[in-house]
Every structure is written in structure tokens, then in C-alpha cells.
Write a protein that holds these residues in place. Structure first.
Motif, PDB file in Angstrom:
ATOM      1  N   GLU A   1       6.449   3.371  -5.782  1.00 14.23           N
ATOM      2  CA  GLU A   1       5.820   4.941  -5.863  1.00 14.23           C
ATOM      3  C   GLU A   1       6.395   6.188  -5.505  1.00 14.23           C
ATOM      4  O   GLU A   1       6.237   7.240  -6.098  1.00 14.23           O
ATOM      5  CB  GLU A   1       4.760   4.759  -4.684  1.00 14.23           C
ATOM      6  CG  GLU A   1       3.526   5.921  -4.869  1.00 14.23           C
ATOM      7  CD  GLU A   1       2.376   5.655  -3.936  1.00 14.23           C
ATOM      8  OE1 GLU A   1       1.390   5.727  -4.308  1.00 14.23           O
ATOM      9  OE2 GLU A   1       2.673   5.151  -2.920  1.00 14.23           O
ATOM     10  N   TYR A   2       7.445   6.056  -4.948  1.00 13.96           N
ATOM     11  CA  TYR A   2       8.291   7.158  -4.464  1.00 13.96           C
ATOM     12  C   TYR A   2       9.292   7.650  -5.770  1.00 13.96           C
ATOM     13  O   TYR A   2       9.420   6.706  -6.578  1.00 13.96           O
ATOM     14  CB  TYR A   2       9.074   7.216  -3.451  1.00 13.96           C
ATOM     15  CG  TYR A   2      10.257   6.211  -3.147  1.00 13.96           C
ATOM     16  CD1 TYR A   2      11.498   6.255  -3.687  1.00 13.96           C
ATOM     17  CD2 TYR A   2      10.073   4.967  -2.243  1.00 13.96           C
ATOM     18  CE1 TYR A   2      12.439   5.268  -3.602  1.00 13.96           C
ATOM     19  CE2 TYR A   2      11.136   4.153  -2.244  1.00 13.96           C
ATOM     20  CZ  TYR A   2      12.187   4.359  -2.795  1.00 13.96           C
ATOM     21  OH  TYR A   2      13.386   3.378  -2.761  1.00 13.96           O
TER      22      TYR A   2
ATOM     23  N   GLU B   1       1.705   2.828  -7.662  1.00 20.96           N
ATOM     24  CA  GLU B   1       1.762   1.607  -6.861  1.00 20.96           C
ATOM     25  C   GLU B   1       3.086   1.206  -6.411  1.00 20.96           C
ATOM     26  O   GLU B   1       4.209   1.434  -7.230  1.00 20.96           O
ATOM     27  CB  GLU B   1       0.916   0.768  -7.448  1.00 20.96           C
ATOM     28  CG  GLU B   1       1.542  -0.267  -8.547  1.00 20.96           C
ATOM     29  CD  GLU B   1       0.721  -1.202  -9.136  1.00 20.96           C
ATOM     30  OE1 GLU B   1       1.104  -2.205  -9.733  1.00 20.96           O
ATOM     31  OE2 GLU B   1      -0.579  -0.950  -8.921  1.00 20.96           O
ATOM     32  N   ASN B   2       3.323   0.541  -5.247  1.00 25.63           N
ATOM     33  CA  ASN B   2       4.558  -0.302  -5.048  1.00 25.63           C
ATOM     34  C   ASN B   2       4.122  -1.556  -5.053  1.00 25.63           C
ATOM     35  O   ASN B   2       3.010  -2.181  -4.664  1.00 25.63           O
ATOM     36  CB  ASN B   2       4.748   0.094  -3.519  1.00 25.63           C
ATOM     37  CG  ASN B   2       5.043   1.378  -3.217  1.00 25.63           C
ATOM     38  OD1 ASN B   2       5.826   1.993  -3.887  1.00 25.63           O
ATOM     39  ND2 ASN B   2       4.272   2.055  -2.146  1.00 25.63           N
TER      40      ASN B   2
ATOM     41  N   TYR C   1       0.940  -1.187   0.089  1.00 29.40           N
ATOM     42  CA  TYR C   1       0.077   0.013  -0.143  1.00 29.40           C
ATOM     43  C   TYR C   1       0.855   1.234  -0.009  1.00 29.40           C
ATOM     44  O   TYR C   1       2.253   1.338   0.388  1.00 29.40           O
ATOM     45  CB  TYR C   1      -0.892   0.112   1.249  1.00 29.40           C
ATOM     46  CG  TYR C   1      -0.190  -0.376   2.457  1.00 29.40           C
ATOM     47  CD1 TYR C   1       0.498   0.515   3.403  1.00 29.40           C
ATOM     48  CD2 TYR C   1      -0.367  -1.793   3.045  1.00 29.40           C
ATOM     49  CE1 TYR C   1       1.027   0.154   4.340  1.00 29.40           C
ATOM     50  CE2 TYR C   1       0.282  -2.032   4.035  1.00 29.40           C
ATOM     51  CZ  TYR C   1       0.942  -1.043   4.782  1.00 29.40           C
ATOM     52  OH  TYR C   1       1.821  -1.683   5.896  1.00 29.40           O
ATOM     53  N   SER C   2       0.270   2.228  -0.354  1.00 30.69           N
ATOM     54  CA  SER C   2       0.806   3.625  -0.416  1.00 30.69           C
ATOM     55  C   SER C   2       1.153   4.165   1.102  1.00 30.69           C
ATOM     56  O   SER C   2       0.470   4.103   1.881  1.00 30.69           O
ATOM     57  CB  SER C   2      -0.183   4.743  -1.238  1.00 30.69           C
ATOM     58  OG  SER C   2       0.665   6.118  -0.961  1.00 30.69           O
TER      59      SER C   2
ATOM     60  N   TYR D   1       6.369  10.579   0.738  1.00 33.45           N
ATOM     61  CA  TYR D   1       7.709   9.828   0.812  1.00 33.45           C
ATOM     62  C   TYR D   1       8.630  10.652   1.534  1.00 33.45           C
ATOM     63  O   TYR D   1       8.901  11.926   0.966  1.00 33.45           O
ATOM     64  CB  TYR D   1       8.169   9.317  -0.250  1.00 33.45           C
ATOM     65  CG  TYR D   1       6.975   8.047  -0.446  1.00 33.45           C
ATOM     66  CD1 TYR D   1       7.210   6.955   0.312  1.00 33.45           C
ATOM     67  CD2 TYR D   1       6.096   8.174  -1.348  1.00 33.45           C
ATOM     68  CE1 TYR D   1       6.505   5.704  -0.140  1.00 33.45           C
ATOM     69  CE2 TYR D   1       5.268   6.863  -1.665  1.00 33.45           C
ATOM     70  CZ  TYR D   1       5.345   5.670  -1.017  1.00 33.45           C
ATOM     71  OH  TYR D   1       4.534   4.773  -1.237  1.00 33.45           O
TER      72      TYR D   1
ATOM     73  N   GLN E   1       2.548   7.468   1.439  1.00 33.89           N
ATOM     74  CA  GLN E   1       2.880   8.666   1.149  1.00 33.89           C
ATOM     75  C   GLN E   1       2.615   9.632   2.368  1.00 33.89           C
ATOM     76  O   GLN E   1       1.581   9.356   2.660  1.00 33.89           O
ATOM     77  CB  GLN E   1       2.499   9.008  -0.412  1.00 33.89           C
ATOM     78  CG  GLN E   1       0.807   9.053  -0.313  1.00 33.89           C
ATOM     79  CD  GLN E   1       0.500   9.829  -1.723  1.00 33.89           C
ATOM     80  OE1 GLN E   1       0.867  10.846  -2.195  1.00 33.89           O
ATOM     81  NE2 GLN E   1      -0.271   8.636  -2.493  1.00 33.89           N
TER      82      GLN E   1
END
Length: 347
Positions: free
Chosen positions: A176-177, A200-201, A136-137, A141, A139
Motif C-alpha cells: 500500500e505504501y 492493499e497489502n 490491513y492498512s 505510512y 496508513q
């Protein structure tokens, strides 16, 4: 067995000290001083060896940041992944090791991740038809949480490599970052294309790896271990009150707006009136729970990250920063900016 548990004391959640042990091994492998870190964060060897012991998510992030500073390796999360063993994921890791395919192993690991890590930001998921595992996110980050994403994706990858005896197991990795200038290192470690600033990660397995039979595959033992995991998961969730379940659903929805009672009732499969009645029976209400959750999270975000006050306001679901400032002033009689300055002076 896992004892009944309500929501974690820390609003952002907690994580097993088994993962802290992996972090300490990574520090030692990189030539860092793990003993100094243990002393700084008041950790001891018996606690690190306990499968039941937990550490709060903010404290884990601060520990990770200190470990990176100590070793000088911003990609320490990859080293953590490389040093992770199935047993470091607890009972879920042992169950995964006995699965009939690598895909089933990854599915098992993610299904029972709650047994070793509870995070209010969300839960990992598996998309079988895409052979994909998603984290999951978390953020916004910053230098305190990059390593969390790195270590999770690397740990999943290492698990698949361990049980298949192969290194070329991935088709792609998405993070994601934004890039921090280590693309070549990440692609070399994962042995596949790595996309930064993604939506997404996630890791996506090759078809051959997804269907690969693990070297420790054992159908009867896998069934026995997953049944045990199911029992612990059921016992854990039975310890949650309705308010705990609402709080877990509420927090990921606090992104630029506050969730409604109707939205949460739908997610719980009930009506708004029934949910309000259940919360009232527990001595709380939807608005009170929303306010308390925001208050707890505000403290965690201010201490855990260097996110701007505008970002924290968004994470708490306020319409704008002034609304957050007003609420924080009501909670503590001080502005969030002043509180952050005081915290920095205490360090």
C-alpha cells in the motif's frame, strides 16, 4: 495457556516479544548492535524468550526504526521475514507447519494471529478463492512503519517457502505504501512482481504452491494443535468486555468520520438500545468510549509516528483539524502541536 485478557493497555495494541527476537536476529545479521538496542529499549533475554511477553505497537515501531538506523538497511523487514521460523509465530506457527496444504497453513497462521499480535488498526485476512493473504492498512505510512508491512508479507512468504521447500511460491505482491526506491530488491526477494501504491497489502500464492503438501504435514497433529489454538482464542476473547469489543471495532472505522452507535451495534449483531444498555452496565457509554478511544489513540499517533496533525485528525475521525485541536485542548489543556514539541525535547 493464554490468560484471560482485556484490551491491551496501549490503544494501538501490542505484539509478542517473539517478533522482537526475530528483529534482533535481523539486526545481528546486518552487523548492527542488538545489545545496544536491547539496553536502549530496556529489553532482556529472558523476556525475549517468553511466549507470553508483549511490547506495545508504538514501542515496537520505534524499536524497528532504531534498528533500521543502526543497520542502515531500510529493507530490514525483508531480512526479518527471511529469518523467521514457524515457532516464532508461537503455537499458530507450529499448527501451520503440520497443515495438509500450504494454503491451509497460511489460513491457520492468519486465523490465530490474534494470539501473538493485537492491533487496533485491524486483523489480517485470507481470501481462499484468490489464494491471497491480506494485511490491513496502517496508513499514514512513514519511516516508522514501512518495515511492519515488509516483515509481515515477508514472514508469510518465508513460511510458505519453509514448509514447501520452494522459493517460487508467489504470483504477486501488493504494497500500500509508495515506492521508496527499492523495487528491484523487493522483486528479487519475493521473486515475483511487486506493486507499490496499491490499494492493499497482500501476497498472492501460485496455485501449485497453495495446494502443495508441506513436508511436515500431519493431519492428527494439526487437529490437536489447532484445537489448542481455538481454546486459547476463545479464552482470550472471553476476557473482553463489551467495551473492549466496541473499541476494537471502532478504531478501524475512525477514518475521516466517527462511527455511529447504530453501525457498531449492527457489527455486534445487536440493537443500539441493547448495546447502550450493556455499556452502561460496565460504567461507560458510547460517547464516553469514543472520546476515551480518541484520546488514547491521539497520544499514540503523536509519539509513534511523524504523521501530520491533519493526518492524525483524519485517523481519529474528526471532521477537520480544528475539531481535533479543540478536543485535544479539552483533554490536556495544551495543543497537540505543543505536546509534540515537548515530546521531541524529552528525547
Amino acid at each position: 495457556m493464554t490468560k484471560n485478557s482485556t484490551s491491551p493497555q496501549n490503544a494501538l495494541g501490542d505484539i509478542s516479544l517473539l517478533y522482537v527476537s526475530v528483529l534482533m536476529r535481523a539486526v545481528e545479521a546486518e552487523g548492527g548492535d542488538s545489545n545496544a538496542l536491547k539496553k536502549q529499549f530496556r529489553l532482556n533475554d529472558p523476556g525475549l524468550a517468553s511466549p507470553e511477553a508483549r511490547i506495545s505497537i508504538p514501542r515496537f515501531m520505534r524499536l524497528g526504526h532504531a534498528a533500521i538506523t543502526s543497520t542502515g538497511n531500510p529493507a530490514l523487514g525483508l531480512r526479518m521475514g527471511a529469518l523467521t521460523r514457524p515457532v516464532d509465530a508461537g503455537l499458530a506457527g507450529l499448527a501451520a507447519e503440520t497443515a495438509s496444504t500450504a494454503g491451509q497453513a497460511l489460513t491457520t497462521l492468519i486465523r490465530y494471529s490474534l494470539l501473538t499480535s493485537q492491533n487496533s488498526r485491524g486483523e489480517p485476512s485470507i481470501i481462499g478463492q484468490k489464494r491471497q493473504a491480506r494485511f490491513y492498512s496502517i496508513q499514514p505510512y512513514n519511516s516508522y512503519n514501512y518495515f511492519v508491512v515488509d516483515s509481515v508479507l515477508a514472514t508469510w512468504t518465508q513460511m510458505i517457502r519453509h514448509i514447501t521447500g520452494r522459493y517460487d511460491v508467489l504470483e504477486s505482491v501488493r504494497i500500500e505504501y509508495p515506492s521508496i526506491g527499492q523495487e528491484e530488491m523487493f522483486e528479487s526477494w519475493f521473486r515475483c512482481p511487486v506493486e507499490f501504491s496499491a490499494t492493499e497489502n497482500s501476497i498472492q500464492l501460485k496455485d501449485s504452491a497453495w495446494h502443495h503438501a508441506p513436508t511436515q504435514a500431519h493431519a492428527a497433529m494439526h487437529s490437536k494443535l489447532t484445537n489448542w489454538c481455538e481454546e486459547e482464542l476463545t479464552e482470550l476473547r472471553q476476557g473482553w468486555r463489551v467495551a473492549d469489543r466496541v473499541r476494537r471495532l471502532m478504531t478501524p472505522l475512525l477514518r475521516g468520520e466517527a462511527p455511529t452507535l447504530e453501525t457498531l451495534a449492527t457489527k455486534l449483531g445487536t440493537t443500539p438500545w441493547t448495546l447502550q444498555r450493556q455499556l452502561s452496565a460496565e460504567g461507560t457509554g458510547f460517547r464516553q468510549l469514543l472520546d476515551e478511544t480518541r484520546k488514547q489513540l491521539a497520544e499514540d499517533y503523536l509519539q509513534e509516528t511523524n504523521a501530520s496533525l491533519a493526518e492524525i485528525a483524519w485517523l481519529l475521525g474528526f471532521a477537520n483539524p480544528p475539531a481535533f485541536h479543540k478536543a485535544y485542548q479539552r483533554w490536556h489543556g495544551i495543543s497537540p502541536g505543543e505536546k509534540r514539541k515537548l515530546k521531541s525535547l524529552e528525547k
